[in-house]
Motif scaffolding. Structure first.
Motif, mmCIF file in Angstrom:
data_model
loop_
_atom_site.group_PDB
_atom_site.id
_atom_site.type_symbol
_atom_site.label_atom_id
_atom_site.label_comp_id
_atom_site.label_asym_id
_atom_site.label_seq_id
_atom_site.Cartn_x
_atom_site.Cartn_y
_atom_site.Cartn_z
ATOM 1 N N ALA A 91 -7.380 35.995 -19.040
ATOM 2 C CA ALA A 91 -5.949 35.924 -19.329
ATOM 3 C C ALA A 91 -5.504 34.499 -19.022
ATOM 4 C CB ALA A 91 -5.174 36.915 -18.468
ATOM 5 N N GLU A 92 -4.837 33.847 -19.978
ATOM 6 C CA GLU A 92 -4.434 32.451 -19.822
ATOM 7 C C GLU A 92 -2.948 32.280 -20.057
ATOM 8 O OE1 GLU A 92 -7.669 29.289 -21.073
ATOM 9 O OE2 GLU A 92 -7.100 30.572 -22.742
ATOM 10 N N TRP A 93 -2.392 31.343 -19.315
ATOM 11 C CA TRP A 93 -0.992 30.975 -19.484
ATOM 12 C C TRP A 93 -0.903 29.471 -19.325
ATOM 13 C CZ3 TRP A 93 3.454 33.753 -16.426
ATOM 14 C CH2 TRP A 93 4.674 33.446 -17.021
ATOM 15 N N ARG A 94 -0.499 28.800 -20.392
ATOM 16 C CA ARG A 94 -0.320 27.346 -20.343
ATOM 17 C C ARG A 94 1.173 27.050 -20.338
ATOM 18 N NH1 ARG A 94 -4.949 26.931 -24.216
ATOM 19 N NH2 ARG A 94 -6.650 26.186 -22.921
ATOM 20 N N ILE A 95 1.568 26.220 -19.405
ATOM 21 C CA ILE A 95 2.980 25.916 -19.238
ATOM 22 C C ILE A 95 3.167 24.410 -19.279
ATOM 23 C CG2 ILE A 95 4.976 26.138 -17.701
ATOM 24 C CD1 ILE A 95 2.105 28.218 -16.871
ATOM 25 N N GLN A 96 4.173 23.972 -19.996
ATOM 26 C CA GLN A 96 4.566 22.580 -19.952
ATOM 27 C C GLN A 96 6.002 22.559 -19.464
ATOM 28 O OE1 GLN A 96 4.096 20.426 -23.599
ATOM 29 N NE2 GLN A 96 3.995 18.495 -22.511
ATOM 30 N N GLU A 97 6.160 22.165 -18.217
ATOM 31 C CA GLU A 97 7.496 22.158 -17.638
ATOM 32 C C GLU A 97 8.325 21.049 -18.268
ATOM 33 O OE1 GLU A 97 7.645 22.207 -13.401
ATOM 34 O OE2 GLU A 97 6.199 23.819 -13.240
ATOM 35 N N PRO A 98 9.645 21.220 -18.284
ATOM 36 C CA PRO A 98 10.497 20.187 -18.865
ATOM 37 C C PRO A 98 10.364 18.870 -18.106
ATOM 38 C CG PRO A 98 11.780 22.078 -18.102
ATOM 39 C CD PRO A 98 10.369 22.336 -17.766
ATOM 40 N N ALA A 99 10.456 17.784 -18.842
ATOM 41 C CA ALA A 99 10.355 16.466 -18.222
ATOM 42 C C ALA A 99 11.600 16.186 -17.391
ATOM 43 C CB ALA A 99 10.202 15.397 -19.299
ATOM 44 N N ARG B 26 9.621 8.591 -16.243
ATOM 45 C CA ARG B 26 9.801 9.945 -16.736
ATOM 46 C C ARG B 26 8.541 10.716 -16.362
ATOM 47 N NH1 ARG B 26 12.566 12.156 -21.523
ATOM 48 N NH2 ARG B 26 11.327 13.900 -22.253
ATOM 49 N N SER B 27 8.695 11.952 -15.891
ATOM 50 C CA SER B 27 7.549 12.720 -15.421
ATOM 51 C C SER B 27 7.539 14.099 -16.073
ATOM 52 C CB SER B 27 7.614 12.854 -13.899
ATOM 53 O OG SER B 27 6.539 13.610 -13.436
ATOM 54 N N ARG B 28 6.343 14.619 -16.284
ATOM 55 C CA ARG B 28 6.158 15.951 -16.862
ATOM 56 C C ARG B 28 4.957 16.592 -16.183
ATOM 57 N NH1 ARG B 28 7.518 18.745 -21.607
ATOM 58 N NH2 ARG B 28 8.796 17.003 -22.196
ATOM 59 N N LEU B 29 5.076 17.891 -15.924
ATOM 60 C CA LEU B 29 3.993 18.634 -15.279
ATOM 61 C C LEU B 29 3.430 19.646 -16.263
ATOM 62 C CD1 LEU B 29 2.456 19.438 -12.635
ATOM 63 C CD2 LEU B 29 4.251 21.115 -12.293
ATOM 64 N N ASN B 30 2.129 19.589 -16.464
ATOM 65 C CA ASN B 30 1.427 20.594 -17.263
ATOM 66 C C ASN B 30 0.659 21.480 -16.303
ATOM 67 O OD1 ASN B 30 2.346 19.227 -19.457
ATOM 68 N ND2 ASN B 30 0.354 18.621 -20.230
ATOM 69 N N ARG B 31 0.754 22.765 -16.504
ATOM 70 C CA ARG B 31 0.083 23.716 -15.619
ATOM 71 C C ARG B 31 -0.632 24.750 -16.479
ATOM 72 N NH1 ARG B 31 4.183 25.815 -11.834
ATOM 73 N NH2 ARG B 31 3.621 23.996 -10.659
#
Length: 171
Positions: free
Chosen positions: A55-63, A70-75
């Motif tokens: 089971a997978e969940w890819r998340i790209q949080e708002p910058a 400018r920063s962005r977190l990918n999880r």
């Protein structure tokens, strides 16, 4: 190792009197969790993943913007599941990757993190805006809770009369 270890790993047992279903029925029920209304995917595992289902969940949080960058977190959250029909249990291993990108384009990763084992992750972002009454109020702009992935999987496994056993090292 006992109940203390079960608590640490997140192991849960089905209710008494629930007859275990065959592995094929459980596998079909877990794959049936897929849909357009859920933010994750349950799929058959690839050979290198050493599991039956993933089971997978890819998340790209708002910058977010600071004074300097400018920063962005990918999880990415992945739960690998191995079905053990002899014991009527599903062994699960939680894995999580986080990458923080800085810059206007994602070209520079400032941090990378990998973790495995039982984990509950909650992430929220808030902004302030003016409400209808003119007062300033907090508004949630982003929310992530790993239980939104794990709870439906666990409920399906327990409902099928199988044990949900979290593992730390290997499946």
């Amino acid at each position: 190792m006992g109940r203390r270890w079960d608590t640490y790993t997140g192991t849960q047992y089905p209710d008494r009197g629930v007859t275990p279903q065959p592995a094929t029925h459980l596998r079909a029920a877990l794959l049936a969790l897929n849909g357009t209304e859920v933010p994750f995917v349950v799929r058959a595992a690839r050979p290198e993943e050493k599991a039956d289902l993933v089971a997978e969940w890819r998340i790209q949080e708002p910058a977010w913007q600071s004074l300097f960058a400018r920063s962005r977190l990918n999880r990415q959250l992945r739960i690998r599941m191995r079905l053990i029909p002899e014991k009527c249990e599903v062994r699960t291993l939680d894995e999580q990757w986080e990458v923080t990108w800085v810059g206007t384009t994602p070209t520079f990763a400032t941090s990378r993190q990998y973790s495995r084992g039982p984990a509950t992750t909650v992430s929220q972002r808030w902004t302030y805006e003016q409400g209808p009454d003119g007062r300033r109020r907090r508004v949630e702009t982003f929310s992530f809770d790993s239980r939104e992935l794990k709870d439906p999987l666990r409920t399906t496994v327990l409902g099928a009369g199988w044990t949900w056993r979290g593992v730390v090292f290997k499946l």
